[in-house]
Design an enzyme around this catalytic site. Structure first.
Site, mmCIF file in Angstrom:
data_model
loop_
_atom_site.group_PDB
_atom_site.id
_atom_site.type_symbol
_atom_site.label_atom_id
_atom_site.label_comp_id
_atom_site.label_asym_id
_atom_site.label_seq_id
_atom_site.Cartn_x
_atom_site.Cartn_y
_atom_site.Cartn_z
ATOM 1 N N GLY A 70 38.533 44.852 38.415
ATOM 2 C CA GLY A 70 39.226 43.631 38.820
ATOM 3 C C GLY A 70 38.895 42.453 37.911
ATOM 4 N N THR A 71 37.648 42.364 37.502
ATOM 5 C CA THR A 71 37.233 41.247 36.642
ATOM 6 C C THR A 71 38.036 41.253 35.344
ATOM 7 O OG1 THR A 71 35.008 41.333 37.558
ATOM 8 C CG2 THR A 71 35.253 40.238 35.428
ATOM 9 N N GLN A 177 41.059 42.095 47.027
ATOM 10 C CA GLN A 177 40.622 42.347 48.411
ATOM 11 C C GLN A 177 41.783 42.781 49.315
ATOM 12 O OE1 GLN A 177 37.585 42.507 49.599
ATOM 13 N NE2 GLN A 177 36.474 41.685 47.854
ATOM 14 N N SER A 197 41.592 46.469 42.048
ATOM 15 C CA SER A 197 40.352 47.112 41.631
ATOM 16 C C SER A 197 40.134 48.390 42.427
ATOM 17 C CB SER A 197 39.185 46.146 41.861
ATOM 18 O OG SER A 197 37.956 46.788 41.661
ATOM 19 N N HIS A 199 37.234 50.112 43.156
ATOM 20 C CA HIS A 199 36.082 50.360 44.032
ATOM 21 C C HIS A 199 36.135 49.599 45.347
ATOM 22 C CE1 HIS A 199 33.349 46.760 43.273
ATOM 23 N NE2 HIS A 199 34.225 46.609 42.323
ATOM 24 N N THR A 235 39.906 53.964 24.584
ATOM 25 C CA THR A 235 40.267 55.214 25.266
ATOM 26 C C THR A 235 40.050 55.051 26.769
ATOM 27 O OG1 THR A 235 39.600 56.414 23.306
ATOM 28 C CG2 THR A 235 39.800 57.699 25.340
ATOM 29 N N CYS A 325 21.599 32.752 44.705
ATOM 30 C CA CYS A 325 20.238 32.326 44.430
ATOM 31 C C CYS A 325 20.088 32.236 42.914
ATOM 32 C CB CYS A 325 19.298 33.381 44.996
ATOM 33 S SG CYS A 325 17.607 32.894 44.998
HETATM 34 C C1 PLP Z 1 38.586 38.750 44.899
HETATM 35 C C2 PLP Z 1 37.878 39.532 43.853
HETATM 36 N N1 PLP Z 1 38.310 39.472 42.574
HETATM 37 C C3 PLP Z 1 37.725 40.156 41.593
HETATM 38 C C4 PLP Z 1 36.637 40.957 41.840
HETATM 39 C C5 PLP Z 1 36.011 41.714 40.717
HETATM 40 O O1 PLP Z 1 36.391 43.075 40.764
HETATM 41 P P1 PLP Z 1 35.517 44.174 39.972
HETATM 42 O O2 PLP Z 1 34.224 44.301 40.726
HETATM 43 O O3 PLP Z 1 36.354 45.421 40.037
HETATM 44 O O4 PLP Z 1 35.332 43.696 38.588
HETATM 45 C C6 PLP Z 1 36.133 41.046 43.148
HETATM 46 C C7 PLP Z 1 34.933 41.844 43.425
HETATM 47 O O5 PLP Z 1 34.081 41.470 44.211
HETATM 48 C C8 PLP Z 1 36.781 40.327 44.176
HETATM 49 O O6 PLP Z 1 36.355 40.365 45.441
#
Ligand code: PLP
Length: 386
Positions: A70-71, A177, A197, A199, A235, A325
């Site tokens: 997702g990032t 989410q 994402s 996971h 890849t 933290c």
């Molecule tokens: C709203 C949201 N965006 C992006 C991410 C990032 O996804 P990833 O962990 O697959 O990089 C998360 C993960 O916690 C998320 O909750």
């Protein structure tokens, strides 16, 4: 009793997903770009996954680009659009974005882009009127998170996307989410870009995808072999992607019943905790992710979300806190601060997120343990009898 209630952080991969990943790693180790039989077989696995994820979003398969999560999908959306412009432009995000959006937005700001961060209501919602007001002639992209991970609030994405697009700006939403938990139809939603994402939907970590509406052009972030329609060189991580595809297919099959089940359990937890006077629900009660429960302790001294997380962990229950933290010092959650909570309250946010393995007995036990932990930690006047 061990109870995992942090499904927004990550989800356990399904057994079917693990089995498929193992089989893929063992038998389909070819490079999907190779032209021989090993490559062809790998490409078949890759394209089957693309179809499965496309089906979850009602997208055409060739509008999906696989990423490492997702990032990366979020970064590709924000920076990929930005890098298509020679001159800095204007970007609009909300003040409750995940850091995968907030950080690249700040990077663009450092490069001369104008960035507007829309305010949110006490429940974390962006107001369509605020978006209208923030739009400028040079607004090229609006990015608003679909389901907020810390407080569970869902944004009025259809309305916000329509406003952005009517202005001629591209609209991105981080649906990490939401995908697999609520139906998403990119043919109906006014979105140009949407991140998902693996996971978070019982697939493996290390896979994600960006939906890119046909006709929208991005500049790739990585230079290399030009995989993924030239938009994400490297890849492809085939076992991860195969697991992601199967997880998406199974999520789509189970979604209607599972979403209802989770909403019932979520509401059960909210009502079991309703008699704890100082536990205040954060986020929107109605426009909310189906599996998401979150609170803060606005009027208590000396107890942080992190402390609660540790104490619940000692009792075998995994939950999470919103505040971070840094160098041993607690800092308030920027999301709760943006929602108007004072610093002290913004240190006490906690989140319990439910998933496939969560049962009603887990919920009842968790409510009882949480009340006990609070009773030990708070002055007696605050806590209702267990
Ligand atoms: C709203 C949201 N965006 C992006 C991410 C990032 O996804 P990833 O962990 O697959 O990089 C998360 C993960 O916690 C998320 O909750």
């Amino acid at each position: 009793m061990q109870i995992y209630l942090d499904y927004s952080a990550t989800t356990p991969p399904r057994p079917e997903v693990i089995a498929l990943m193992q089989a893929t790693l063992q038998a389909e180790w070819g490079n999907p770009s190779s032209l021989h039989q090993w490559g062809n077989r790998a490409a078949t696995v890759l394209e089957r996954s693309r179809l499965q994820i496309a089906a979850l979003l009602n997208a055409s398969p060739d509008s999906l680009v696989f990423t490492a999560g997702g990032t990366e999908a979020d970064n590709l959306a924000i920076l990929g659009v930005a890098q298509s412009y020679r001159q800095p432009q204007h970007l609009i995000i909300s003040s409750v974005e995940h850091s995968a959006i907030a950080v690249p937005a700040s990077q663009l700001e450092a490069r001369g882009w104008q960035v507007s961060r829309l305010p949110v209501s006490r429940t974390g919602q962006v107001g369509p009127a605020d978006l209208k007001q923030a739009l400028r002639d040079n607004t090229t992209l609006v990015s608003i998170i679909y389901g907020q991970s810390e407080v569970g609030t869902l944004q009025p994405i259809a309305e916000l996307g329509a406003i952005a697009q009517a202005h001629g700006a591209l609209f991105h939403t981080d649906a990490v989410q939401v995908a697999g938990r609520l139906p998403i139809d990119v043919q109906q939603l006014p979105v140009d870009l949407l991140s998902v994402s693996s996971h978070k939907i019982y697939g493996p970590q290390g896979a994600g995808a960006l939906y890119i509406k046909p006709g929208v052009s991005l500049t790739p972030l990585l230079g290399g072999g030009g995989q993924e329609f030239g938009l994400r060189s490297g890849t492809q991580a085939l076992p991860n992607i195969a697991g992601f595809g199967l997880a998406a297919e199974l999520a789509a099959q189970e979604m209607p019943a599972e979403t209802l089940r989770l909403m019932h359990l979520r509401n059960r937890l909210f009502s079991l905790l309703a008699d704890v006077p100082e536990l205040a629900v954060t986020g929107d009660r109605r426009e909310r992710l189906p599996h998401h429960v979150s609170f803060c302790l606005p009027h208590t001294e000396g107890l942080s979300g992190k402390t609660l997380v540790r104490q619940m962990n000692l009792a075998g229950i995994g939950i999470s806190a919103g505040s971070a933290c840094h160098s041993g010092k607690l800092s308030p959650s920027p999301v709760l601060q943006a929602m108007g909570y004072r610093d002290r309250a913004a240190l006490t946010g906690i989140r319990l997120t439910l998933g496939r393995r969560t049962t009603a007995a887990d919920i009842d036990w968790t409510a009882m343990v949480l009340k006990q932990v609070l009773a030990r930690s708070l002055p007696a006047k605050f806590v209702a009898p267990v």
